[in-house]
Write a protein that holds these residues in place. Structure first.
Motif, mmCIF file in Angstrom:
data_model
loop_
_atom_site.group_PDB
_atom_site.id
_atom_site.type_symbol
_atom_site.label_atom_id
_atom_site.label_comp_id
_atom_site.label_asym_id
_atom_site.label_seq_id
_atom_site.Cartn_x
_atom_site.Cartn_y
_atom_site.Cartn_z
ATOM 1 N N ALA A 1 5.302 -2.712 4.216
ATOM 2 C CA ALA A 1 4.625 -2.909 2.936
ATOM 3 C C ALA A 1 4.373 -1.573 2.238
ATOM 4 O O ALA A 1 4.540 -1.452 1.010
ATOM 5 N N GLU A 2 4.002 -0.558 3.000
ATOM 6 C CA GLU A 2 3.798 0.779 2.426
ATOM 7 C C GLU A 2 5.103 1.339 1.883
ATOM 8 O O GLU A 2 5.151 1.920 0.804
ATOM 9 N N ARG A 3 6.177 1.148 2.637
ATOM 10 C CA ARG A 3 7.479 1.640 2.194
ATOM 11 C C ARG A 3 7.895 0.990 0.869
ATOM 12 O O ARG A 3 8.376 1.675 -0.049
ATOM 13 N N LEU A 4 7.724 -0.313 0.776
ATOM 14 C CA LEU A 4 8.106 -1.020 -0.445
ATOM 15 C C LEU A 4 7.257 -0.596 -1.636
ATOM 16 O O LEU A 4 7.770 -0.427 -2.751
ATOM 17 N N ALA A 5 5.951 -0.422 -1.426
ATOM 18 C CA ALA A 5 5.070 -0.004 -2.517
ATOM 19 C C ALA A 5 5.476 1.364 -3.044
ATOM 20 O O ALA A 5 5.528 1.596 -4.265
#
Length: 443
Positions: A402-406
């Motif tokens: 989720a952090e990577r996508l954000a």
């Protein structure tokens, strides 16, 4: 038979070994193959150590005014194939011997083994390389040593460069099976002895605050740089605080890390820096990037404050004397002031950041990174899940994704090329860190 200029043009396309063989065909070919004009840009590629030495000795005998020297993909059959027995002081006499590759030994032990086997090519390389650089120290501006397996730590390569680097503007030492320069003192000597340096690439274990401060003083024209702190640990709480304009800048760490004070000094002094690679620096975190932006804002505010009174004073003078035309009054002279393009970080166009054993960046850090380097056109970021798992408790793969996508969505909304490498393999250092953490938890 072709005239000499055409023959020399043909020979310029031959590899170095083929050119040496062509010398034996005739006197005319020998004359043209050994013309110094052909040896201004030397490329020694994919040569065995003995052949490399013969080629370098040949160049020295010709005596050209070399401008660029590239040694790439060279190797030694002896070094690649030699294993030696390893004995321990407490090893039982009837226990079988253990063997290790010679490159896996410590430097002192490697020297003993090379001497025991009568392998003296490192000494011959040092002598020949020294003669070559002494011969070309006024003309040589580029040295590139790439992807070689020759154990340069056993040679006097770096000492020779430090003594003959007056005209050097480019030095690349990349992927040669070692940690580059281990001595920070020798690294400083290279920096202070090469004032024309513009491109300095490669990982060097001796990189520390003292070296970085020396770079900031002696290399104002620096355009590209690789920084790493191979001994780097996230030990910010152990470092001493230094106050500057109300901001906390941390001094040099006893662990050999690069502090945020030294990194900021580099950004302030090297105003031509366009390409930067930072590998596992403890001074590139969310907190540090926010601090750099605070310092940057302070510089910009001071510049604005200096300009404001000047405009008021100029208006008063004009009204007092009622000048009908523009006159060059002393108070009206233009003054050099700091603009946004002069601020630290404004010159940077290409940036690569890797994070494996130091605190990784998260979304706020990426916001501050683009503020600090507003003119970036290309940004690469390499890390893996183990980086977050070792640094933060309770991180799950879903949270990581989720952090990577954000961050990817945020970076893609800006006009720059963003290359994300978030699934890199686990490194040896990460395995060691995970092992130490597990052991300490068990205790």
């Amino acid at each position: 038979m072709f005239p000499n200029p055409i023959l020399q043009e043909i020979f310029s396309y031959l590899s170095f070994p083929d050119r040496l063989r062509a010398c034996r065909v005739s006197r005319k070919w020998y004359y043209n193959c050994t013309d110094p004009y052909l040896y201004q840009h030397i490329i020694l590629k994919d040569l065995e150590f003995n052949t490399l030495l013969l080629a370098m000795q040949r160049v020295v005998s010709i005596g050209p005014r070399v401008r660029t020297l590239t040694i790439q993909g060279c190797y030694s059959d002896f070094i690649q194939n030699t294993v030696v027995p390893v004995q321990f002081s407490n090893q039982p006499p009837n226990r079988p011997l253990l063997f290790s590759h010679i490159r896996a030994l410590q430097p002192a032990r490697r020297r003993q083994e090379y001497l025991k086997h009568g392998f003296e090519l490192h000494n011959h390389f040092s002598d020949t390389f020294s003669k070559l650089l002494e011969l070309t120290q006024q003309t040589l501006h580029t040295i590139k040593i790439l992807n070689c397996d020759l154990d340069f730590e056993m040679t006097e390569l770096f000492c020779t460069i430090a003594c003959n680097a007056h005209s050097l503007s480019t030095f690349h030492y990349v992927n040669n099976g070692d940690k580059g320069l281990h001595s920070s003192g020798l690294l400083q000597a290279i920096v202070s002895g090469s004032p024309k340096m513009r491109h300095f690439r490669g990982l060097h274990a001796g990189m520390n605050d003292a070296v970085l401060m020396t770079m900031a003083r002696h290399w104002p024209l620096l355009e590209s740089l690789t920084l790493c702190s191979i001994k780097s640990k996230d030990v910010l709480e152990l470092t001493g605080l230094i106050n500057e304009d109300g901001h906390e800048l941390r001094g040099a760490s006893p662990m050999g890390t690069i502090s945020n004070r030294a990194f900021w000094e580099l950004l302030c002094k090297c105003k031509s820096l366009t390409t930067l690679e930072v590998h596992d620096l403890a001074c590139v975190t969310n907190r540090d990037l926010a601090l750099y932006n605070s310092l940057r804002d302070t510089i910009h505010q001071k510049s604005s404050n200096r300009r404001q009174p000047l405009a008021t004073t100029t208006t008063t003078v004009n009204l007092k004397h009622h000048h009908p035309y523009h006159l060059h009054h002393p108070l009206q002279k233009k003054r050099t002031t700091t603009t946004t393009t002069d601020l630290p970080g404004s010159s940077l166009r290409n940036l690569r950041v890797t994070k494996y054993i130091t605190t990784p960046l998260s979304t706020p850090g990426f916001y501050d990174l683009l503020r600090l380097f507003p003119n970036l056109t290309r940004f690469e970021y390499a890390t893996n899940f183990h980086t977050f798992n070792n640094q933060f408790e309770g991180v799950t793969p879903d949270m990581y994704e989720a952090e990577r996508l954000a961050i990817a969505n945020f970076m893609n909304s800006h006009s720059l090329v963003y290359e994300e490498q978030w699934n890199e393999p686990i490194t040896t250092e990460q395995r060691l860190m995970a092992g130490m953490t597990t052991r300490s938890d068990q205790h």
